[in-house]
Design a protein around this motif. Structure first.
Motif, PDB file in Angstrom:
ATOM      1  N   ASP A  93       3.965  -0.350   1.303  1.00  0.00           N
ATOM      2  CA  ASP A  93       5.257  -1.035   1.672  1.00  0.00           C
ATOM      3  C   ASP A  93       5.315  -1.427   3.024  1.00  0.00           C
ATOM      4  O   ASP A  93       6.440  -1.942   3.631  1.00  0.00           O
ATOM      5  N   ARG A  94       4.000  -1.182   3.625  1.00  0.00           N
ATOM      6  CA  ARG A  94       3.869  -1.836   5.120  1.00  0.00           C
ATOM      7  C   ARG A  94       4.819  -1.338   6.188  1.00  0.00           C
ATOM      8  O   ARG A  94       5.612  -2.173   6.715  1.00  0.00           O
ATOM      9  N   VAL A  95       4.891  -0.118   6.286  1.00  0.00           N
ATOM     10  CA  VAL A  95       5.858   0.612   7.373  1.00  0.00           C
ATOM     11  C   VAL A  95       4.949   1.526   8.197  1.00  0.00           C
ATOM     12  O   VAL A  95       4.172   2.109   7.770  1.00  0.00           O
ATOM     13  N   PRO A  96       5.383   1.663   9.459  1.00  0.00           N
ATOM     14  CA  PRO A  96       4.523   2.394  10.561  1.00  0.00           C
ATOM     15  C   PRO A  96       4.724   3.874  10.338  1.00  0.00           C
ATOM     16  O   PRO A  96       5.961   4.242  10.411  1.00  0.00           O
ATOM     17  N   VAL A  97       4.080   4.726  10.022  1.00  0.00           N
ATOM     18  CA  VAL A  97       4.177   6.164   9.938  1.00  0.00           C
ATOM     19  C   VAL A  97       2.795   6.780  10.621  1.00  0.00           C
ATOM     20  O   VAL A  97       1.690   6.266  10.475  1.00  0.00           O
TER      21      VAL A  97
END
Length: 566
Positions: A93-97
Motif C-alpha cells: 500500500d506504499r506507506v512509510p514504516v
C-alpha cells in the motif's frame, strides 16, 4: 561526563523525527532499546501489543491514515518473523514504516545461536532500506537514512540491531546527519499536457477512474469532472475521496463495485486514470482513449495500455487541465449514469431494509451509518465485510482504512487501535468478519489496556463466507469454511471491555446507540445470515455456470437428486 548510549541516541532521533509512539512487545534482544524508551516515556509512548503482527499492521494503518512514519519494534527470531505480514501490507500500500528488530549479540552472529535468524535476508524483499547496525558510531546516520528513505520511497525500512550495540557509548567521531527529508514537485511537460487537452476536448463519453493518489485532490478532481461532464469511479483505496452520494460519483469498480460504474466503463470512449494502478483490468474499457496521471512514472502503463501518460501530482495536473479544456455542454452521458446511480441506491436501500432471521448483514451497515459521525474513521477488515462496507456505507467526510493490495485478514482491529491513537477525539470503528477478527482478536485487550474507546463490529456468520462463495462459483462444494466461534460479546467483557450480542434486528440499533454513548472499548457481536453471498454487480456466464454445477453437486450430496437408471 557520561556519553549517550547508542540506544539513547536511537530514541532521541526517533523523537526528532516526530515519532511519538511505537508498537511492540519487549524481549531479550531489545531490552537495551526498551530501557531508553522507558526513560523517554513522556515524549515517546511504547504501545505494548500482544502479537507483533498486530503491531506491524497498526504501524501500517497509522501511516495510511496520517502520512507519518509508523514504527514497530520486535525481538530477533520469532518476533521479527511475526512482523512480516504487516510490513508487506505497508509495502504493497506504499506507506512509510520503520521496523526495528533485535538480533543476537555481535560476537554470536553466524554461530546458529538461540533465536538467530538471517534477518538481512528475511526482510530483503519487503524493505526499501534494510541494514544491520554494526557499531554505535554507525547508528545515527543509518537511522536517519532509514527514515528518510521510508518517507521518500513510501515503503518499509528495517533496522536490525544486535543486542549489545545499544549499550555502547557513542564516541565523538559518530557521523551526524540531518533528521529531515525534501519533497520534489513533479509536473508533466507542457507538450504532454497539450496532447491531453486535445484528447479531452474530443471526448464524448469520458469516465474518470480515481485512486489513492487523488485523495488529496478531491476539489480539483470534482472541478475537472464537472467541466468534462464525466462521472467518477473510485478504486477501493480511494473510497471517501469524494462523498459516495455526490452527483458525479458512481462508486467502486470490480467485484465490489456498482452496476453504473461497470456500465460506464463498458461504454466509455475516453478513460482518465488518476492516481491509480488498477489491477483488475478486465473491468476497464476494451477500446477507449486512455490518459493516466500518476506521480510515479513507473506506474504509467504498468497494467493497462495507455495512449498518454502524465507524470505529475494529481491536484496540479487536474487543475491545469480544468483551466485549459473546454466545458462539455452535452451532459447526457453523465445524466444517464446519474439516473442509473439513483436506481442503484434504491436497490441497495431495499436490501438494507430486509426483515429476516438470521439478519442480513446489509442491515448492520445501515445501523452503523446512523450512529457514525461525519469525521469517523472506519478500519475495515477483509472478506465479505469489505464488499458490504464498500457498497452500503455512504461516505461523507469519514476516513476509510483497509489492506487494499495485500488484503490480509485481521487488519481491522489493529487499524482501529492505530486510528484512535492518531485521532483520540474522533469516533473509530473496526468492521470485521468473524474470520478476520479471530486472527487478531487477542489485541482487543490492548485497546482496553490503553483506554482506547473503539467500537468493534463483528459480522458473525460462523463462516469464512467469501471463500465459501468462491468455492461455489468454481462449481465446487463448500469445504473447510465453517468456523467455531466464541461469544465475542462475552470475550469483550472478559478482556475488561463491553460486549453486545445481537441476534434480533430490533436489538441492533439500540446496541449501536449504547456503544456510542459508553465511550469504552466495545464489541458488537452480530449474528448474520451465512448464506448471504457477496454478489458482484455484473455476473458473468462463467460465474453462473460454476454456481449451477455447485448446486447440482450439493443436491447429489444431500440425496435430493439421483442419476437416471442405465
Amino acid at each position: 561526563m557520561f556519553r549517550k548510549t547508542a540506544g539513547e541516541a536511537l530514541v532521541d532521533l526517533l523523537i526528532e523525527w516526530g515519532v511519538d509512539h511505537i508498537y511492540g512487545m519487549p524481549g531479550d534482544s531489545i531490552n537495551s532499546v526498551i530501557e531508553p524508551l522507558r526513560k523517554a516515556r513522556d515524549k515517546i509512548k511504547f504501545i505494548q501489543v500482544r502479537h507483533e503482527e498486530a503491531g506491524a499492521l497498526a504501524a501500517a494503518a497509522y501511516a495510511k491514515l496520517t502520512g507519518k512514519l509508523g514504527v514497530c519494534l520486535s525481538i530477533a527470531g520469532p518476533g521479527a518473523i511475526h512482523l512480516l505480514n504487516g510490513l508487506y501490507d505497508a509495502k504493497l500500500d506504499r506507506v512509510p514504516v520503520l521496523a526495528i528488530t533485535g538480533q543476537v549479540e555481535s560476537d554470536l552472529l553466524g554461530t546458529d545461536y538461540f533465536q538467530e535468524v538471517n534477518l538481512d535476508r528475511l526482510f530483503d524483499d519487503v524493505a526499501v532500506y534494510n541494514q544491520r547496525i554494526m557499531s554505535a558510531e554507525q547508528l545515527p546516520a543509518v537511522v536517519n537514512q532509514a527514515i528518510r528513505t521510508a518517507y521518500v520511497k513510501k515503503g518499509v525500512s528495517v533496522l536490525t540491531i544486535p543486542d549489545d550495540i545499544p549499550t555502547f557509548e557513542l564516541e565523538k567521531k559518530a557521523l551526524v546527519t540531518s533528521t529531515s527529508y525534501s519533497v520534489s514537485e513533479i509536473s508533466p511537460p507542457l507538450s504532454e499536457l497539450e496532447k491531453a487537452r486535445e484528447i479531452l476536448d474530443q471526448a464524448k463519453r469520458p469516465v474518470i477512474l480515481a485512486g489513492k493518489g487523488a485523495q488529496h485532490a478531491s476539489d480539483a478532481l470534482i472541478s475537472f469532472a464537472d467541466k468534462l461532464a464525466s462521472p467518477i469511479v473510485l478504486s477501493l483505496p480511494a473510497k471517501g475521496t469524494i462523498p459516495d452520494e455526490h452527483p458525479l460519483c458512481l462508486g467502486g469498480l470490480g467485484l465490489i463495485g456498482t452496476s453504473p460504474a461497470y456500465h460506464a466503463m463498458q461504454t466509455a470512449d475516453t478513460l482518465i486514470m488518476v492516481g491509480t494502478s488498477f489491477p483488475f483490468t478486465g473491468f476497464l474499457p476494451e477500446d477507449a482513449n486512455t490518459i493516466q496521471i500518476d506521480i510515479d512514472p513507473a506506474q504509467i502503463g504498468k497494467r493497462y495500455p495507455v495512449d498518454l501518460g502524465l507524470a505529475g501530482e494529481a491536484g496540479k495536473t487536474l487543475s491545469w487541465l480544468t483551466e485549459k479544456i473546454k466545458r462539455h455542454e452535452d451532459r447526457s452521458y453523465l445524466e444517464e449514469h446519474q439516473k442509473m446511480m439513483k436506481e442503484w441506491w434504491e436497490r441497495l436501500k431495499k436490501q438494507e431494509e430486509q426483515e429476516a432471521s438470521p439478519m442480513k448483514p446489509q442491515t448492520v451497515i445501515k445501523a452503523l451509518q446512523k450512529i457514525a459521525h461525519d469525521d469517523a474513521i472506519l478500519s475495515v477488515d477483509v472478506g465479505n465485510v469489505t464488499v458490504l462496507v464498500a457498497r452500503h456505507f455512504r461516505m461523507t467526510r469519514q476516513k476509510f482504512i483497509i489492506s487494499s493490495w495485500l488484503a490480509t485478514l485481521g487488519c481491522g482491529l489493529p487499524g482501529a487501535i492505530a486510528a484512535k491513537i492518531a485521532h483520540p477525539e474522533r469516533q473509530v470503528f473496526a468492521i470485521c468478519g468473524d474470520g478476520g477478527f479471530g486472527m487478531t482478536m487477542n489485541d482487543f485487550v490492548t485497546a482496553v489496556k490503553y483506554d482506547l474507546p473503539i467500537i468493534v463490529v463483528v459480522l458473525n456468520n460462523h463462516k469464512i463466507a467469501m471463500i465459501k462463495f468462491e468455492q461455489e462459483v468454481k462449481g465446487n462444494l463448500e469445504y473447510g469454511t465453517n468456523l467455531h466461534n466464541p461469544n465475542f460479546a462475552r470475550y469483550a467483557e472478559a478482556c475488561g471491555g463491553v460486549g453486545f450480542r445481537v441476534e434480533k434486528s430490533e436489538d441492533l440499533l439500540p446496541a449501536f446507540m449504547q456503544a456510542k454513548e459508553l465511550n469504552k472499548p466495545c464489541i458488537i457481536d452480530v449474528v448474520v445470515d451465512p448464506d448471504e453471498a457477496p454478489m458482484p454487480s455484473h455476473i458473468t456466464y462463467a460465474q453462473m455456470s460454476g454456481y449451477a454445477r455447485h448446486m447440482i453437486k450439493a443436491l447429489f450430496e444431500q440425496g435430493k437428486l439421483e442419476l437416471p437408471p442405465l
